[in-house]
Design an enzyme around this catalytic site. Structure first.
Site, PDB file in Angstrom:
ATOM      1  N   HIS A  97       0.839  -1.207   0.000  1.00 56.99           N
ATOM      2  CA  HIS A  97       0.000   0.000   0.000  1.00 56.99           C
ATOM      3  C   HIS A  97       0.862   1.242   0.000  1.00 56.99           C
ATOM      4  CE1 HIS A  97       0.602  -1.270   4.193  1.00 56.99           C
ATOM      5  NE2 HIS A  97       0.607   0.014   4.512  1.00 56.99           N
ATOM      6  N   HIS A  99       0.804   5.216   1.070  1.00 58.09           N
ATOM      7  CA  HIS A  99       0.132   6.262   1.837  1.00 58.09           C
ATOM      8  C   HIS A  99       0.226   7.552   1.023  1.00 58.09           C
ATOM      9  CE1 HIS A  99       0.283   4.065   5.811  1.00 58.09           C
ATOM     10  NE2 HIS A  99       1.290   3.461   5.209  1.00 58.09           N
TER      11      HIS A  99
HETATM   12  P1  5GP Z   1       1.508   0.455   7.406  1.00 56.85           P
HETATM   13  O1  5GP Z   1       1.990   0.774   8.799  1.00 56.85           O
HETATM   14  O2  5GP Z   1       1.305  -1.011   7.216  1.00 56.85           O
HETATM   15  O3  5GP Z   1       2.334   1.095   6.341  1.00 56.85           O
HETATM   16  O4  5GP Z   1       0.106   1.178   7.284  1.00 56.85           O
HETATM   17  C1  5GP Z   1      -1.112   0.556   7.536  1.00 56.85           C
HETATM   18  C2  5GP Z   1      -2.178   1.626   7.555  1.00 56.85           C
HETATM   19  O5  5GP Z   1      -3.441   1.008   7.479  1.00 56.85           O
HETATM   20  C3  5GP Z   1      -2.171   2.488   8.819  1.00 56.85           C
HETATM   21  O6  5GP Z   1      -1.996   3.854   8.466  1.00 56.85           O
HETATM   22  C4  5GP Z   1      -3.541   2.222   9.443  1.00 56.85           C
HETATM   23  O7  5GP Z   1      -4.121   3.366  10.022  1.00 56.85           O
HETATM   24  C5  5GP Z   1      -4.337   1.710   8.263  1.00 56.85           C
HETATM   25  N1  5GP Z   1      -5.389   0.769   8.612  1.00 56.85           N
HETATM   26  C6  5GP Z   1      -5.240  -0.327   9.393  1.00 56.85           C
HETATM   27  N2  5GP Z   1      -6.406  -0.992   9.502  1.00 56.85           N
HETATM   28  C7  5GP Z   1      -7.303  -0.285   8.760  1.00 56.85           C
HETATM   29  C8  5GP Z   1      -8.683  -0.492   8.482  1.00 56.85           C
HETATM   30  O8  5GP Z   1      -9.327  -1.439   8.922  1.00 56.85           O
HETATM   31  N3  5GP Z   1      -9.293   0.418   7.675  1.00 56.85           N
HETATM   32  C9  5GP Z   1      -8.610   1.478   7.167  1.00 56.85           C
HETATM   33  N4  5GP Z   1      -9.309   2.307   6.376  1.00 56.85           N
HETATM   34  N5  5GP Z   1      -7.307   1.701   7.392  1.00 56.85           N
HETATM   35  C10 5GP Z   1      -6.656   0.818   8.195  1.00 56.85           C
END
Ligand code: 5GP
Length: 137
Positions: A97, A99
């Site tokens: 993903h 951001h």
């Molecule tokens: P990572 O730390 O893996 O790069 O980012 C994961 C992102 O996913 C985080 O910013 C977190 O807030 C978001 N996230 C986690 N669970 C959910 C969810 O159930 N729904 C949404 N919309 N975002 C999520």
């Protein structure tokens, strides 16, 4: 099945801002800055180094569109596009993903971008050489 696959399958809700055959963009539930959007492939790839080039190319095009939409639609003054790989890099969800985070003058957010120094030029060169060798792997 990871949480983003459940969002793709509409098994859990998300606020979607863009969708096409291969890609979904939706609001991050825990925004760094309000408007923070996630851009994902519908098929789970992870990490970036295991993701086909054409998938990445498609995703970055959508990131560009979301960034432009945050500038046009939200009045953002700037945008951060960030992609984490591995727990050591702060990744929590094991599904590729990006951001896309709108930034506003005076929004108060500061990355902990603590720039360090190499001990000497030789140290930098040594690490560069290891990366060059890695390019051939
Ligand atoms: P990572 O730390 O893996 O790069 O980012 C994961 C992102 O996913 C985080 O910013 C977190 O807030 C978001 N996230 C986690 N669970 C959910 C969810 O159930 N729904 C949404 N919309 N975002 C999520």
């Amino acid at each position: 099945m990871n949480i983003f696959e459940k969002i793709v399958n509409r098994e859990i809700p998300a606020v979607i801002v863009y969708e096409d055959e291969h890609t979904l963009a939706f609001m991050d539930i825990g925004p760094i800055i309000k408007g923070h959007t996630l851009v994902i492939p519908k098929v789970c790839y992870d990490p970036v180094t295991e993701t086909p080039d054409e998938v990445l190319a498609g995703l970055i095009r959508i990131c560009k569109r979301i960034a432009a939409a945050q500038i046009r639609g939200l009045g953002a003054d700037g945008v951060n596009i960030i992609q984490n790989n591995g727990a050591a890099a702060g990744q929590e969800v094991p599904h590729l993903h990006f951001h896309v985070i709108p930034r506003f003058e005076g929004d108060g957010h500061r990355w902990n971008w603590a720039a360090k120094k190499y001990d000497n030029p030789a140290e930098m060169e040594k690490l560069a050489e290891k990366i060059r060798q890695g390019l051939n792997g």
